[in-house]
Design a protein around this motif. Structure first.
Motif, short mmCIF file in Angstrom:
data_model
loop_
_atom_site.label_atom_id
_atom_site.label_comp_id
_atom_site.label_asym_id
_atom_site.label_seq_id
_atom_site.Cartn_x
_atom_site.Cartn_y
_atom_site.Cartn_z
N TYR A 119 0.83 -1.21 0.00
CA TYR A 119 0.00 0.00 0.00
C TYR A 119 0.87 1.26 0.00
N LEU A 120 1.88 1.28 0.85
CA LEU A 120 2.73 2.47 0.95
C LEU A 120 3.56 2.67 -0.31
N THR A 121 4.13 1.59 -0.83
CA THR A 121 4.94 1.68 -2.05
C THR A 121 4.08 2.06 -3.25
N PHE A 172 2.04 -7.99 -1.28
CA PHE A 172 2.56 -6.71 -1.76
C PHE A 172 1.86 -6.27 -3.04
N CYS A 173 1.80 -7.16 -4.03
CA CYS A 173 1.26 -6.78 -5.34
C CYS A 173 -0.24 -6.57 -5.31
N MET A 174 -0.99 -7.44 -4.61
CA MET A 174 -2.44 -7.32 -4.63
C MET A 174 -2.91 -6.11 -3.83
N SER A 175 -2.02 -5.53 -3.01
CA SER A 175 -2.36 -4.32 -2.26
C SER A 175 -1.86 -3.06 -2.95
N ALA A 176 -0.70 -3.13 -3.57
CA ALA A 176 -0.14 -1.95 -4.23
C ALA A 176 -1.05 -1.46 -5.35
#
Length: 439
Positions: A306-308, A356-360
């Motif tokens: 999310y942050l990235t 990481f990917c499913m949130s970014a």
């Protein structure tokens, strides 16, 4: 709570609610740029979304115990998620219109109260049918909270920092998810399954504490409040479906493609969010503590994603960020579902990039949908498109539930990759909005 907006504190020509140094850089520059009132709005939206996430994940985490208690098959348990997401479309759309008509903060209060009350009620359900009804009603509040909170913060954020600011709000979902996993691990470790699932739902009363703080500390952005005074009652579904005419471009095309985008992303996401705990516990035969440990890697990746993603949506643009992570999310799902039995270390490690990917991919949603609509109908537009995506995307978890009986949960999870392909195609009909002011 007073509906009169606090007076602007900045000089003419500069957006009210901005900080004294809107150009501040550094890791926390986006937070300083919000100003005092904007930071309180951020705190309210972050807390609301974290607790929204907590209340949502009480179901996926207790699904195995629920299925055993009520004697449910995979299709019936999947339907519990689907009905939540379908009704959330109604709740989100109504909350968006309400936000345009009575204000962002008032609408936010109503959504938080609704999802808290009916999450607690789920813990008292005497049978499956009652649980299904309570879960549907919980969806009314669940659907509206994110859209209203994201708009509230977006209208305080500068165009330079809006992506990472809304990405930080999105990270609250991972925080709430982590809290739910911690409570789940504790409750199911010390209490029998037949009672533990009820206790998990009863802890959904936590958002009541947030309501008190919201009422006392958070206000709408002055420009949004002023727009509501100038154009009372403008929020409507009719406006967001107005076609192109000689007098203007209209919003129908935007609404249709934004809804399709939301459908693809959320279809993929909720497939994973709903079924990964069951996949780990049933098919991989992990214990309660083991499941919690594996989910820790997934959630840690989600939080950083999310942050990235918020940073990248400002750097690369809204569309490029979504395209990038749609591709990576689909690849991660296929890899995760294909891990051979016994390779538990690989399963643990791959959970991080999957989360990481499913949130970014979500990080740009708050800023992107806010920028696609003018102030007078921003609530209606964002509430409708985001939550229509939830409702239609809810077909994915249910489909996985029915396919799981023949394919296994792991095999059926690959269906979620289709959602990310849909999202990538939807972007072809939408413009780039990076740098757009919301005044």
């Amino acid at each position: 709570m007073s509906t009169t907006p606090p007076p602007p504190t900045r000089s003419a020509g500069i957006r009210a609610g901005a900080a004294e140094h809107p150009a501040d850089g550094g890791p926390s520059g986006w937070l300083r740029a919000l100003g005092p009132r904007g930071r309180r709005a951020f705190g309210g939206a972050f807390g609301g979304y974290a607790l929204d996430s907590y209340d949502y994940f009480t179901l996926p985490l207790t699904m195995v115990a629920l299925a055993a208690y009520f004697g449910l098959d995979s299709g019936q348990t999947g339907l519990l998620t689907t009905v939540t997401l379908v009704v959330s479309a109604v709740g989100g759309a109504l909350a968006g219109v309400l936000a345009d008509r009575v204000g962002r903060v008032r609408a936010l209060l109503l959504t938080v109260i609704t999802y808290a009350v009916f999450t607690v009620a789920c813990g008292f359900a005497p049978n499956y049918e009652t649980l299904l009804v309570f879960r549907a009603l919980q969806g009314l509040g669940f659907g509206g909270e994110w859209a209203v909170g994201a708009i509230l913060v977006a209208e305080y954020a500068s165009s330079r920092h809006r992506g990472r600011t809304l990405g930080a709000v999105q990270s609250a979902w991972a925080a709430g998810w982590a809290l739910a996993v911690i409570v789940y691990t504790l409750v199911f470790s010390v209490t029998g399954d037949d009672l533990a699932w009820r206790v998990m739902f009863w802890t959904g009363a936590l958002p009541a504490l947030l309501v008190v703080w919201l009422r006392r500390s958070v206000h709408d952005a002055p420009e949004a409040a002023a727009a509501r005074v100038r154009d009372p009652g403008k929020g409507s579904f009719t406006a967001i479906f107005r076609p192109r005419t000689a007098d203007g471009p209209g919003l129908m095309r935007t609404t249709l493609f934004a809804s399709l985008l939301s459908t693809g992303v959320q279809g993929g996401y909720y497939t994973l969010a709903t079924w990964v705990p069951t996949y780990l516990k049933d098919e991989r035969e992990l214990s309660v503590v083991g499941t919690g440990g594996y989910l820790t890697f997934l959630i840690s990746g989600a939080f950083l994603g999310y942050l990235t993603g918020g940073f990248l949506t400002d750097l690369l643009g809204r569309r490029r960020n979504i395209w990038l992570f749609a591709l990576l999310s689909a690849v991660c799902i296929l890899a995760y579902a294909d891990i051979p039995r016994g390779a538990d270390t690989l399963l643990l490690v791959l959970g991080f990039p999957l989360g990481f990917c499913m949130s970014a991919i979500f990080s740009g949603f708050g800023s992107y949908l806010s920028e696609l609509y003018p102030t007078a109908v921003r609530g209606a537009g964002q509430g409708f498109t985001y939550n229509t995506g939830r409702a239609v995307g809810a077909v994915f978890p249910t489909t996985v539930g029915f396919l799981a009986d023949g394919w296994g949960v792991g095999g059926a999870l690959v269906f979620g990759a289709i959602g990310y392909g849909i999202a990538a195609l939807a972007l072809l009909g939408l413009p780039e909005t990076r740098g757009k002011e919301l005044a």
